[in-house]
Design an enzyme around this catalytic site. Structure first.
Site, PDB file in Angstrom:
ATOM      1  N   LYS A   1      -5.385  -0.019  18.648  1.00  0.00           N
ATOM      2  CA  LYS A   1      -4.293   0.534  17.849  1.00  0.00           C
ATOM      3  C   LYS A   1      -2.974  -0.075  18.323  1.00  0.00           C
ATOM      4  O   LYS A   1      -2.900  -0.663  19.389  1.00  0.00           O
ATOM      5  CB  LYS A   1      -4.243   2.054  18.005  1.00  0.00           C
TER       6      LYS A   1
ATOM      7  N   GLY B   1       1.278   4.469  10.127  1.00  0.00           N
ATOM      8  CA  GLY B   1       0.677   3.293   9.508  1.00  0.00           C
ATOM      9  C   GLY B   1       0.458   3.506   8.021  1.00  0.00           C
ATOM     10  O   GLY B   1       0.654   4.607   7.500  1.00  0.00           O
ATOM     11  N   SER B   2       0.000   2.435   7.379  1.00  0.00           N
ATOM     12  CA  SER B   2      -0.124   2.474   5.918  1.00  0.00           C
ATOM     13  C   SER B   2      -1.335   3.285   5.458  1.00  0.00           C
ATOM     14  O   SER B   2      -1.444   3.601   4.273  1.00  0.00           O
ATOM     15  CB  SER B   2      -0.199   1.044   5.371  1.00  0.00           C
TER      16      SER B   2
ATOM     17  N   ASP C   1      -5.166   9.662  12.203  1.00  0.00           N
ATOM     18  CA  ASP C   1      -4.421   8.445  12.504  1.00  0.00           C
ATOM     19  C   ASP C   1      -5.230   7.229  12.038  1.00  0.00           C
ATOM     20  O   ASP C   1      -6.437   7.338  11.794  1.00  0.00           O
ATOM     21  CB  ASP C   1      -4.157   8.370  14.015  1.00  0.00           C
ATOM     22  N   GLY C   2      -4.576   6.102  11.940  1.00  0.00           N
ATOM     23  CA  GLY C   2      -5.245   4.872  11.538  1.00  0.00           C
ATOM     24  C   GLY C   2      -5.677   4.068  12.754  1.00  0.00           C
ATOM     25  O   GLY C   2      -5.553   4.515  13.897  1.00  0.00           O
ATOM     26  N   ALA C   3      -6.192   2.888  12.538  1.00  0.00           N
ATOM     27  CA  ALA C   3      -6.570   1.972  13.637  1.00  0.00           C
ATOM     28  C   ALA C   3      -6.579   0.551  13.096  1.00  0.00           C
ATOM     29  O   ALA C   3      -6.703   0.330  11.882  1.00  0.00           O
ATOM     30  CB  ALA C   3      -7.947   2.326  14.194  1.00  0.00           C
ATOM     31  N   ASP C   4      -6.447  -0.387  14.013  1.00  0.00           N
ATOM     32  CA  ASP C   4      -6.502  -1.807  13.631  1.00  0.00           C
ATOM     33  C   ASP C   4      -7.912  -2.357  13.726  1.00  0.00           C
ATOM     34  O   ASP C   4      -8.258  -3.294  13.013  1.00  0.00           O
ATOM     35  CB  ASP C   4      -5.556  -2.608  14.531  1.00  0.00           C
TER      36      ASP C   4
ATOM     37  N   GLU D   1       1.042   7.621  19.970  1.00  0.00           N
ATOM     38  CA  GLU D   1      -0.272   7.907  19.351  1.00  0.00           C
ATOM     39  C   GLU D   1      -1.300   8.288  20.414  1.00  0.00           C
ATOM     40  O   GLU D   1      -2.133   9.170  20.194  1.00  0.00           O
ATOM     41  CB  GLU D   1      -0.757   6.680  18.569  1.00  0.00           C
TER      42      GLU D   1
ATOM     43  N   LYS E   1     -11.680  -2.796   8.891  1.00  0.00           N
ATOM     44  CA  LYS E   1     -11.311  -2.561  10.296  1.00  0.00           C
ATOM     45  C   LYS E   1     -12.529  -2.468  11.221  1.00  0.00           C
ATOM     46  O   LYS E   1     -12.378  -2.404  12.440  1.00  0.00           O
ATOM     47  CB  LYS E   1     -10.503  -1.253  10.415  1.00  0.00           C
TER      48      LYS E   1
END
Ligand code: 5RP
Length: 232
Positions: A100, A31-32, A87-90, A109, A127
């Site tokens: 995610k 992710g970004s 890691d990222g998350a939504d 993931e 988020k």
């Protein structure tokens, strides 16, 4: 870079600077936001400030970035324990439960997260939500064969499901060549129950509800970066 990109960069870099040590096996998120952590890790490895780092990528994006920075990649073994994954998350709720899969990498993931001693989620403050489903639909990876049959099932669970499309107008494909259905459940009262219900059907591979998997959250906002541990 936009203001939100600055926040994503700050969160990703903070996680590497504060939680990664030489000798660690690191899970590389997608992710970004997570990409900033991968780049920072690569810079520190190339500068010799971190040594004997190995990594497992959650998706092609992370794999390509790791190769660019010559971060050695390894495969899982039956006894692999990843020291730290970033890691990222939504979406993130106050219990550090997550949605995610906005980037479509949710299955890998989740495999990486469940094999990690520490799962550090890096986000900008947009988020954060009071309850999962407030801001994001639930991404669900499904086999291409019979994907149509999953739509009615997901409707019966109370969602509005939509097959995710790529920019070129064809169905979005995951790194495993599966489809993603984005299912809007609205606010989710019982994510554990919902996750179990979603997984009941053959052909549904995984959903983007990450429950009790994150150990740490790094949030960047206009007033700085803060770290929240699941123990806090
Ligand atoms: C990919 C993911 C991403 O971590 C999530 O979508 C957040 O992405 P971004 O940092 O670009 O907002 O789960 O499957």
């Amino acid at each position: 870079m936009s203001e939100v990109d600055d926040l994503k960069k700050a969160a990703g870099e903070y996680a590497v600077d504060n939680f990664i040590q030489s000798g660690m096996l690191v899970g590389l998120g997608v992710g970004s936001t997570a990409i900033h952590a991968v780049r920072r890790l690569g810079e520190l490895v190339q500068a010799g400030e971190l040594t004997s780092i190995t990594a497992i990528p959650c998706g092609h994006q992370a794999e390509e970035a790791a190769q660019e920075f010559q971060i050695p990649l390894v495969e899982f073994t039956p006894t692999t324990r990843i020291d730290v994954t970033i890691d990222g998350a939504d979406e993130v709720d106050p219990e550090l439960n997550l949605i995610k899969g906005g980037g479509g990498a949710l299955t890998r993931e989740k495999i990486v997260a469940q094999s990690s001693r520490r799962e550090i989620i890096v986000v900008d403050e947009s988020k954060l939500s009071s309850k999962l489903g407030e801001k994001w639909f639930v991404p669900i990876e499904v086999l291409r064969f019979g994907w149509q049959t999953q739509m009615g099932y997901l409707e019966s669970l109370g969602s509005e499901p939509v097959l995710r499309m790529a920019e070129n107008g064809t169905p979005f494909l995951t790194d495993q060549n599966n489809y993603i259905i984005d299912a809007n459940f609205g606010m989710i009262d019982n994510p554990i129950f919902l996750g179990e219900e979603i997984k009941r059907r053959t052909g549904i591979i995984e959903h983007g509800l990450f429950l009790h998997l994150a150990t740490d959250l790094v949030v960047a906002s206009s007033i700085g970066v803060r770290h929240i541990s699941h123990e806090d």
